[in-house]
Every structure is written in C-alpha cells, then in structure tokens.
Design a protein around this motif. Structure first.
Motif, short mmCIF file in Angstrom:
data_model
loop_
_atom_site.label_atom_id
_atom_site.label_comp_id
_atom_site.label_asym_id
_atom_site.label_seq_id
_atom_site.Cartn_x
_atom_site.Cartn_y
_atom_site.Cartn_z
N SER A 168 0.84 -1.19 0.00
CA SER A 168 0.00 0.00 0.00
C SER A 168 0.88 1.24 0.00
CB SER A 168 -0.91 0.01 1.23
OG SER A 168 -0.16 0.26 2.41
N GLN A 169 0.31 2.35 -0.46
CA GLN A 169 1.08 3.60 -0.45
C GLN A 169 1.42 4.01 0.97
OE1 GLN A 169 2.17 5.04 -3.37
NE2 GLN A 169 3.48 6.12 -1.91
N GLU A 170 0.54 3.70 1.91
CA GLU A 170 0.80 4.02 3.31
C GLU A 170 2.01 3.25 3.84
OE1 GLU A 170 -1.46 4.08 7.68
OE2 GLU A 170 -2.39 3.06 5.97
N GLU A 171 2.11 1.98 3.49
CA GLU A 171 3.26 1.18 3.91
C GLU A 171 4.55 1.73 3.33
OE1 GLU A 171 1.57 -3.35 4.52
OE2 GLU A 171 1.75 -2.58 2.48
N LEU A 172 4.52 2.07 2.05
CA LEU A 172 5.70 2.61 1.39
C LEU A 172 6.11 3.95 1.99
CD1 LEU A 172 4.77 1.75 -2.31
CD2 LEU A 172 6.37 0.51 -0.83
N ASP A 173 5.14 4.79 2.25
CA ASP A 173 5.43 6.11 2.83
C ASP A 173 5.99 5.97 4.25
OD1 ASP A 173 4.58 7.37 0.54
OD2 ASP A 173 2.59 7.86 1.32
N ASN A 174 5.39 5.09 5.03
CA ASN A 174 5.85 4.91 6.41
C ASN A 174 7.29 4.39 6.47
OD1 ASN A 174 3.42 5.75 7.49
ND2 ASN A 174 2.62 3.69 7.78
N ALA A 175 7.63 3.52 5.51
CA ALA A 175 8.98 2.93 5.50
C ALA A 175 10.04 3.91 5.05
CB ALA A 175 8.99 1.70 4.59
N ASN A 176 9.63 4.97 4.39
CA ASN A 176 10.58 5.91 3.79
C ASN A 176 10.99 7.00 4.79
OD1 ASN A 176 12.17 7.00 1.80
ND2 ASN A 176 10.50 8.00 0.71
N THR A 177 11.49 6.57 5.94
CA THR A 177 11.83 7.50 7.01
C THR A 177 13.02 8.39 6.68
OG1 THR A 177 13.21 5.84 8.09
CG2 THR A 177 10.91 5.97 8.80
N ALA A 178 13.80 8.00 5.68
CA ALA A 178 15.01 8.76 5.33
C ALA A 178 14.78 9.74 4.18
CB ALA A 178 16.14 7.80 4.97
N ARG A 179 13.54 9.92 3.78
CA ARG A 179 13.27 10.72 2.57
C ARG A 179 13.84 12.13 2.65
NH1 ARG A 179 8.29 10.51 5.03
NH2 ARG A 179 7.48 8.87 3.69
N ASN A 180 13.85 12.72 3.83
CA ASN A 180 14.31 14.10 3.98
C ASN A 180 15.72 14.23 4.55
OD1 ASN A 180 11.83 15.17 3.03
ND2 ASN A 180 10.92 14.86 5.05
N ALA A 181 16.43 13.11 4.63
CA ALA A 181 17.79 13.14 5.18
C ALA A 181 18.77 13.57 4.08
CB ALA A 181 18.17 11.76 5.73
N ASP A 182 19.04 14.87 4.01
CA ASP A 182 19.85 15.40 2.90
C ASP A 182 21.32 15.01 3.00
OD1 ASP A 182 20.58 17.02 4.99
OD2 ASP A 182 19.86 18.89 4.10
N TYR A 183 21.73 14.39 4.11
CA TYR A 183 23.11 13.92 4.27
C TYR A 183 23.28 12.50 3.71
CZ TYR A 183 20.63 12.27 8.41
OH TYR A 183 19.70 11.72 9.26
N LEU A 184 22.21 11.89 3.23
CA LEU A 184 22.26 10.58 2.59
C LEU A 184 22.01 10.73 1.10
CD1 LEU A 184 20.08 8.42 5.05
CD2 LEU A 184 22.58 8.60 5.00
N ASN A 185 22.70 9.92 0.28
CA ASN A 185 22.35 9.91 -1.14
C ASN A 185 21.16 8.97 -1.36
OD1 ASN A 185 23.28 7.19 -1.55
ND2 ASN A 185 25.36 7.91 -1.96
N GLU A 186 20.68 8.88 -2.58
CA GLU A 186 19.44 8.12 -2.82
C GLU A 186 19.59 6.64 -2.49
OE1 GLU A 186 16.36 9.27 -3.40
OE2 GLU A 186 17.38 11.16 -3.00
N GLU A 187 20.72 6.05 -2.81
CA GLU A 187 20.88 4.62 -2.52
C GLU A 187 21.03 4.37 -1.02
OE1 GLU A 187 20.24 2.25 -4.53
OE2 GLU A 187 20.01 3.58 -6.26
N GLU A 188 21.64 5.30 -0.31
CA GLU A 188 21.72 5.18 1.15
C GLU A 188 20.34 5.29 1.78
OE1 GLU A 188 26.28 6.96 1.37
OE2 GLU A 188 24.55 8.29 1.68
N LYS A 189 19.52 6.20 1.24
CA LYS A 189 18.12 6.29 1.70
C LYS A 189 17.38 4.98 1.43
CE LYS A 189 17.73 11.29 0.96
NZ LYS A 189 17.06 12.36 0.18
N GLN A 190 17.72 4.35 0.30
CA GLN A 190 17.06 3.10 -0.06
C GLN A 190 17.41 1.98 0.91
OE1 GLN A 190 14.88 2.47 -3.17
NE2 GLN A 190 14.68 4.55 -2.39
N ILE A 191 18.61 2.00 1.45
CA ILE A 191 18.97 0.99 2.46
C ILE A 191 18.02 1.08 3.65
CG2 ILE A 191 20.69 0.46 4.25
CD1 ILE A 191 22.85 0.69 2.19
#
Length: 204
Positions: free
Chosen positions: A3-26
């Motif tokens: 669900s979109q809610e599950e995906l959004d909840n899991a994306n806790t690093a979305r606003n962490a500008d000190y991480l690159n995209e693949e690090e956020k994906q981890i």
C-alpha cells in the motif's frame, strides 16, 4: 501488493539530505522487511534474486555466486521473514552517518574489510564515543552500490553461520532504532556499505 501508506511509512530517510538516494534506499528496504517480512520476501527480494542471478551468469563460477533457492540460507530467510510483521522502524541519524562514513573511508583507503578500524578501534569505540550507554551494532556489505542489493545480501547472510547481519536488521532484543549509512567506493571490492545502529535515546 504494497500500500502507499506502507511505502510512505517505510521511507523515514526521505528528507535526510546527508544521505544519497541509494543510502536512503537501504533504510527504506530494511524498514519494508520489518513492516511485512513475508511480503518483502515475495516481492523485492525475489526481484533482486532474479536480476542478480542473471547478472552472475557472466562469471565462470556462477554456481558458487548465484543465490540458490534450495540452500539453507535462502530457506532460512524465508522462514525468518514469515513471522516478521509491524516491527518498529529505523530512522536515519546524521551523527551516526558521519561515524559510518569515517569507517567506510578507512576501509576504502586501507583496502580493509572488517569491523576494526586500521588504528585498532572497535565498533564500541567508534560509536560509543558519540553515543555512550546505548545498544549498538554494525553491518558491513561489500560489492554492491545499490541499496536493495546491500539489504538483500545482508538478509540472506550467505556463508555467515551466526546470521548476525540478518539478526541486526530484523531483531528487536537490543531495541535498535537509529541508523547511519554510507556506501562508498572500495579498492578491493569496488563498493562497501557501512550501516551503524544504535538504540533510541533513553526516556526522560
């Protein structure tokens, strides 16, 4: 299936500008595995295995490199993920990410592949300096630049008898909640990923 809610909840690093995209994906994929282990195994993990096994066909030792769906690590991961549901999620931490970056730089510069720094410091030394009296852990992965690949290989934990990486990602005993992540080029393994974990701050 997600669900979109599950995906959004899991994306806790979305606003962490000190991480690159693949690090956020981890962080994202570790959180999805903790949200619904069975669903993660049936979706993203299978996508990874299919693509990885195709890629490994170009090597003469394919049988050794491939993910074997009949071996005990694969079957064990399936069993372990079956019972994972709605565990607390990881959130990124900037200082802990700096700590992970320093270790990744050290591993790369000195062509090392271990938890002990080139100057002899342990995980406890490196993390405990900034986060005393916290539970902590560290996962290292080598050879992968993508967040999903790093998470899947750590979960599989092939040829790691104690399954320490898997237990760190899926465990609850030490109440690990915050993570620092760095993926970096590595002299010997092409890439290394350092994921540091600490427990949440004590309640005041």
């Amino acid at each position: 299936m997600w669900s979109q809610e599950e995906l959004d909840n899991a994306n806790t690093a979305r606003n962490a500008d000190y991480l690159n995209e693949e690090e956020k994906q981890i962080v994202f994929y570790m959180n999805l595995a903790r949200t619904d282990g069975r669903k993660f195994f049936e979706t993203y993990f299978q996508d990874f295995v299919n693509a990885y096994n195709v890629d490994m066909q170009r090597y003469s030792n394919y049988d050794e490199l491939r993910v074997n769906r009949k071996d005990r690590y694969y079957r064990g991961l399936k069993e372990d993920l079956e019972i994972i549901r709605d565990l607390p999620l990881f959130s990124p931490d900037e200082t802990l990410t700096w700590v992970a970056q320093q270790h990744a730089k050290d591993l790369s510069k000195n062509n090392k592949a271990g938890h002990k720094s080139s100057d002899g410091r342990t995980v406890q030394d490196r993390i405990g300096k900034y986060y005393p009296r916290r539970s902590m852990g560290e996962n290292l992965a080598f050879g992968f630049s993508k967040g999903l690949a790093n998470v899947c290989m750590l979960l599989l934990d092939k040829n790691v008898p104690d399954l320490g990486h898997r237990k760190t990602i899926l465990g609850t005993a030490y109440q690990l909640r915050l993570v620092g992540v760095n993926i970096r080029n590595h002299t010997g393994y092409k890439y290394c990923a350092v994921i540091d974990f600490i427990s949440a701050p004590p309640a005041r």
